[in-house]
Design an enzyme around this catalytic site. Structure first.
Site, PDB file in Angstrom:
ATOM      1  N   LEU A 243      -5.679   0.501   5.214  1.00  0.00           N
ATOM      2  CA  LEU A 243      -6.214  -0.124   6.427  1.00  0.00           C
ATOM      3  C   LEU A 243      -5.172  -0.178   7.543  1.00  0.00           C
ATOM      4  O   LEU A 243      -3.983  -0.305   7.297  1.00  0.00           O
ATOM      5  CB  LEU A 243      -6.700  -1.544   6.106  1.00  0.00           C
ATOM      6  CG  LEU A 243      -7.768  -1.641   5.015  1.00  0.00           C
ATOM      7  CD1 LEU A 243      -8.219  -3.083   4.857  1.00  0.00           C
ATOM      8  CD2 LEU A 243      -8.954  -0.731   5.304  1.00  0.00           C
ATOM      9  N   HIS A 244      -5.680  -0.083   8.768  1.00  0.00           N
ATOM     10  CA  HIS A 244      -4.837  -0.183   9.960  1.00  0.00           C
ATOM     11  C   HIS A 244      -5.564  -1.029  10.997  1.00  0.00           C
ATOM     12  O   HIS A 244      -6.682  -1.531  10.724  1.00  0.00           O
ATOM     13  CB  HIS A 244      -4.509   1.220  10.495  1.00  0.00           C
ATOM     14  CG  HIS A 244      -5.713   2.099  10.636  1.00  0.00           C
ATOM     15  ND1 HIS A 244      -6.696   1.871  11.565  1.00  0.00           N
ATOM     16  CD2 HIS A 244      -6.115   3.183   9.922  1.00  0.00           C
ATOM     17  CE1 HIS A 244      -7.634   2.784  11.448  1.00  0.00           C
ATOM     18  NE2 HIS A 244      -7.323   3.596  10.442  1.00  0.00           N
TER      19      HIS A 244
ATOM     20  N   HIS B 143      -9.345  -0.644  11.496  1.00  0.00           N
ATOM     21  CA  HIS B 143     -10.243  -1.327  10.547  1.00  0.00           C
ATOM     22  C   HIS B 143     -10.305  -2.827  10.851  1.00  0.00           C
ATOM     23  O   HIS B 143     -11.377  -3.442  10.768  1.00  0.00           O
ATOM     24  CB  HIS B 143      -9.735  -1.165   9.103  1.00  0.00           C
ATOM     25  CG  HIS B 143      -9.726   0.243   8.604  1.00  0.00           C
ATOM     26  ND1 HIS B 143      -8.565   0.943   8.379  1.00  0.00           N
ATOM     27  CD2 HIS B 143     -10.737   1.078   8.282  1.00  0.00           C
ATOM     28  CE1 HIS B 143      -8.863   2.146   7.925  1.00  0.00           C
ATOM     29  NE2 HIS B 143     -10.170   2.261   7.861  1.00  0.00           N
TER      30      HIS B 143
ATOM     31  N   GLN C 166     -17.090  12.579  -1.235  1.00  0.00           N
ATOM     32  CA  GLN C 166     -17.056  13.075   0.144  1.00  0.00           C
ATOM     33  C   GLN C 166     -15.849  13.976   0.416  1.00  0.00           C
ATOM     34  O   GLN C 166     -15.663  14.437   1.534  1.00  0.00           O
ATOM     35  CB  GLN C 166     -17.116  11.923   1.148  1.00  0.00           C
ATOM     36  CG  GLN C 166     -15.873  11.061   1.230  1.00  0.00           C
ATOM     37  CD  GLN C 166     -16.111   9.836   2.102  1.00  0.00           C
ATOM     38  OE1 GLN C 166     -16.740   8.867   1.689  1.00  0.00           O
ATOM     39  NE2 GLN C 166     -15.609   9.850   3.321  1.00  0.00           N
TER      40      GLN C 166
ATOM     41  N   GLY D 127     -16.315   2.802  12.904  1.00  0.00           N
ATOM     42  CA  GLY D 127     -15.520   3.226  14.058  1.00  0.00           C
ATOM     43  C   GLY D 127     -16.091   4.511  14.657  1.00  0.00           C
ATOM     44  O   GLY D 127     -16.618   5.364  13.939  1.00  0.00           O
TER      45      GLY D 127
HETATM   46  O1  PAF Z   1     -15.146   6.245   7.251  1.00  0.00           O
HETATM   47  C1  PAF Z   1     -14.809   6.020   6.079  1.00  0.00           C
HETATM   48  O2  PAF Z   1     -13.776   5.401   5.803  1.00  0.00           O
HETATM   49  C2  PAF Z   1     -15.674   6.529   4.935  1.00  0.00           C
HETATM   50  O3  PAF Z   1     -16.241   7.751   5.239  1.00  0.00           O
HETATM   51  C3  PAF Z   1     -16.743   5.518   4.499  1.00  0.00           C
HETATM   52  C4  PAF Z   1     -17.747   5.262   5.605  1.00  0.00           C
HETATM   53  C5  PAF Z   1     -16.093   4.210   4.078  1.00  0.00           C
HETATM   54  C6  PAF Z   1     -17.515   6.068   3.297  1.00  0.00           C
HETATM   55  O4  PAF Z   1     -16.688   6.327   2.230  1.00  0.00           O
END
Ligand code: PAF
Length: 295
Positions: free
Chosen positions: A33-34, A37, A61, A162
């Site tokens: 996190l930064h 977030h 993903q 974001g």
């Molecule tokens: O943007 C992200 O950090 C990721 O793609 C998410 C939305 C948390 C899904 O894993």
């Protein structure tokens, strides 16, 4: 702040919150996190009674296994940041809590698994055929898969994303519409380093010198914003390519000027009521994306 690892425990807890008629704001993340977030958590706090943040590095993903392996995992410091930001619940499941072996195997075999739609027909059409979707086959299916699961577990009133991942946001809005998920998706501004570099967990993998060099990415986008009224799209893209080439360690994957709803590239600003310029580059082994809304 509660840290929860199991779906059952999360749902039990959130049911009792909903019974108290409290609203739930949800910030899904992959950790590392930064300040970007934290700005989502701040926004969720100002809108909702209870804020839930998920931290889960979603394997489905990633189309590049080494990218998944190198993704920074910093749960302890992430939780400290979230506690300071006033987050109420962190949901940090293990992979086996989120996915069955079959789902993971389908991903390994690169078979597109649409089980997350619960039998409904979900089609992102041309939205996923451009930019990130074209460069990273299967990426948005993996994003939609994990986000739809998280939405089902959390059932938020509002969810926060974001705008740096502009196309992801469009995909998630389309998914919630198609699946009839009743909550609001809130798009939040991109947070930038003092030199203009868009904040991203991937920046962790850049050296100090690379972070300085990466300033050219947003400079290029903002120079397009300054000039778009007086130049053609073709000329703007050529200028951008030239500007990026001034930093030899950066290679451009794409620069697109697109309609900000359909995300389809445009040739003339008259074709579009609102346009966005999006870029993807590689700096060493790190892939970076950014965008600026033109109008
Ligand atoms: O943007 C992200 O950090 C990721 O793609 C998410 C939305 C948390 C899904 O894993």
């Amino acid at each position: 702040m509660l840290i929860i690892y199991s779906i059952q425990e999360l749902q039990n807890h959130l049911n009792s919150i909903r019974n108290q008629k409290k609203t739930i704001g949800f910030v899904p993340t992959m950790g590392a996190l930064h300040a970007g977030h934290i700005s989502l958590v701040d926004k969720a706090k100002s809108d909702c009674d209870v804020v839930v943040c998920s931290i889960f590095v979603n394997p489905t993903q990633f189309n590049d296994l080494s990218d998944l392996e190198k993704y920074p995992r910093t749960l302890e410091s992430d939780c400290q940041l979230l506690e300071r930001a006033g987050c109420d619940i962190v949901f940090a499941p293990e992979t086996k809590e989120m996915y069955s072996e079959t789902e993971l195997e389908l991903k390994r075999l690169k078979i597109e698994d649409k089980s997350w739609t619960n039998g409904k027909l979900v089609d992102f059409g041309s939205l996923e055929k451009v930019m990130e979707g074209a460069q990273r086959p299967g990426h948005f299916n993996g994003v939609a898969q994990v986000v739809s699961k998280l939405f089902q577990f959390v059932e938020p009133d509002k969810a926060y994303f974001g705008q740096k991942d502009f196309q992801q946001l469009a995909i998630i809005k389309s998914m919630t519409n198609q699946l009839g998920m009743p909550f609001e998706i809130i798009a939040c501004d991109i947070m930038r380093e003092p030199n203009g570099l868009a904040m991203s967990s991937r920046n962790e993998r850049l050296t100090k010198q690379e972070r300085d060099l990466a300033a050219v990415i947003s400079k290029t986008l903002f120079s397009i914003k300054e000039q778009y009224k007086s130049k053609s799209i073709q000329d703007l893209k050529a200028l951008a390519e030239e500007q990026i080439r001034t930093v030899p360690s950066i290679t451009m994957e794409y620069i697109e000027i697109s309609d900000s709803d359909s995300l389809q590239p445009i040739n003339d600003f008259k074709q579009s009521k609102s346009a966005v310029v999006c870029i993807a580059v590689k700096l060493g082994a790190v892939r970076l994306i950014d965008n600026v809304l033109l109008y």
